[in-house]
Motif scaffolding. Structure first.
Motif, PDB file in Angstrom:
ATOM      1  N   HIS A 172       0.850  -1.194   0.000  1.00 54.06           N
ATOM      2  CA  HIS A 172       0.000   0.000   0.000  1.00 54.06           C
ATOM      3  C   HIS A 172       0.878   1.234   0.000  1.00 54.06           C
ATOM      4  O   HIS A 172       2.049   1.194   0.393  1.00 54.06           O
ATOM      5  CB  HIS A 172      -0.962   0.019   1.204  1.00 54.06           C
ATOM      6  CG  HIS A 172      -0.287   0.126   2.550  1.00 54.06           C
ATOM      7  ND1 HIS A 172       0.314   1.283   2.992  1.00 54.06           N
ATOM      8  CD2 HIS A 172      -0.130  -0.774   3.543  1.00 54.06           C
ATOM      9  CE1 HIS A 172       0.812   1.083   4.199  1.00 54.06           C
ATOM     10  NE2 HIS A 172       0.559  -0.161   4.550  1.00 54.06           N
ATOM     11  N   LYS A 205      -3.159  -2.945  -2.313  1.00 51.49           N
ATOM     12  CA  LYS A 205      -3.038  -3.309  -3.723  1.00 51.49           C
ATOM     13  C   LYS A 205      -2.491  -4.738  -3.812  1.00 51.49           C
ATOM     14  O   LYS A 205      -1.574  -5.089  -3.083  1.00 51.49           O
ATOM     15  CB  LYS A 205      -2.103  -2.337  -4.438  1.00 51.49           C
ATOM     16  CG  LYS A 205      -2.436  -0.876  -4.143  1.00 51.49           C
ATOM     17  CD  LYS A 205      -1.270   0.047  -4.453  1.00 51.49           C
ATOM     18  CE  LYS A 205      -1.508   1.429  -3.858  1.00 51.49           C
ATOM     19  NZ  LYS A 205      -0.408   2.370  -4.160  1.00 51.49           N
ATOM     20  N   ASP A 222      -6.484   3.583  -7.655  1.00 50.06           N
ATOM     21  CA  ASP A 222      -5.097   3.859  -7.288  1.00 50.06           C
ATOM     22  C   ASP A 222      -4.350   4.362  -8.511  1.00 50.06           C
ATOM     23  O   ASP A 222      -4.228   3.642  -9.518  1.00 50.06           O
ATOM     24  CB  ASP A 222      -4.419   2.589  -6.767  1.00 50.06           C
ATOM     25  CG  ASP A 222      -2.928   2.785  -6.580  1.00 50.06           C
ATOM     26  OD1 ASP A 222      -2.554   3.683  -5.798  1.00 50.06           O
ATOM     27  OD2 ASP A 222      -2.157   2.042  -7.210  1.00 50.06           O
TER      28      ASP A 222
END
Length: 305
Positions: A172, A205, A222
């Protein structure tokens, strides 16, 4: 005098009966904590405070021994079967040898598969990579590139699977305010706007795992990977349900941070816990729930210290 005494006794019995009936209606929740690379003590306090304030829950805490060789492991038993929902707030990512005893792992497996509700609170999806059933219960967690599938949402709102070995391991970026998009409907998010802003969140992610029986409830975009990643999801495991979310980050030194004061997190915490217990939700969506352009934060002072 006899009539007065009889009336007082009857009134007392009615009061006790009402209190017992009201008590029986409360959803029994167990928070399991004891070790994490996050501030698990403050996390438990904040979660308990939010749930208590709703008036829907009776919340207990079971604190596991915090070291591998603690003799207390021999007798530690959280008693999952005595509760409607278990909130998992432990994380051994920095010390993989720190694990629950196998008998407790089996108790949780049986509890969920028999119909219990399990809430995976933020970094709890980092935990217990060694435990196959746990990986199936949470669907996806903080795992290596070679471990399981990652899911993302494409521009057509279709869920895509990234096979093991492709893409990246879980990571992340910095915490930030993100626009959350509702993907699938569930009693938890019934009445929510299709989009809303949540503050100071870590977007995971390439969360990975078996990704079986997973329904993604919401996602966020993102810019680094140019992909939409899941924020909340639910997993069907046997007769039980599991709710997982990257919301709820609370790091060492954080005291009632904005991520916990946000109205969306508090509402979701309450509604997800109720849904896990009952399969339905009665707690209303508050009028000040955030919008796609406005963050909404509870301004009450911290009362956990």
């Amino acid at each position: 005098m006899k009539n007065m005494i009889a009336s007082l006794v009857l009134a007392l019995l009615c009061t006790v009966t009402y209190a017992q009936n009201n008590h029986d209606k409360l959803i029994r929740v167990l928070i399991v904590d004891g070790f994490s690379n996050h501030d698990w003590r403050q996390t438990t306090k904040q979660v308990k405070k939010i749930l208590d304030k709703s008036g829907l829950f009776e919340v207990a805490v079971s604190t596991a021994p915090g070291t591998v060789n603690d003799t207390a492991w021999a007798t530690w038993d959280p008693g999952f079967k005595n509760y409607d929902v278990v909130i998992q707030n432990t994380n051994n990512i920095q010390n993989p040898s720190l694990r629950w005893p196998r008998r407790i792992e089996e108790e949780l497996e049986n509890y969920v598969s028999s119909g219990g509700g399990l809430y995976i609170l933020h970094s709890a999806n980092n935990a217990f990579a060694h435990w196959d059933a746990y990986n199936r219960m949470i669907g996806m967690g903080w795992r290596s590139k070679e471990t399981g599938y990652a899911l993302y949402i494409d521009k057509n709102k279709a869920v895509q699977r990234v096979p093991p070995g492709e893409g990246e391991g879980t990571f992340h970026g910095n915490r930030s305010d993100l626009l959350i998009h509702k993907l699938n409907s569930n009693p938890i998010n019934k009445g929510f706007p299709n989009e809303w802003v949540t503050p100071d969140i870590e977007l995971y992610k390439y969360a990975r795992g078996p990704a079986e029986n997973v329904t993604i409830l919401s996602y966020a975009f993102d810019a680094e990977t140019n992909k939409n990643w899941p924020v909340e999801w639910v997993v069907k495991y046997g007769k039980g349900n599991v709710y997982a979310s990257s919301m709820g980050h609370l790091w060492s030194g954080d005291i009632y941070p904005v991520s916990y004061r946000s109205i969306d997190f508090q509402t979701i915490l309450i509604r997800a816990t109720e849904w896990l217990a009952k399969g339905k939700v009665t707690y209303p969506v508050p009028a000040n729930f955030p919008t796609r352009s406005t963050i909404s934060v509870n301004t009450e002072p911290d009362t956990t210290r």
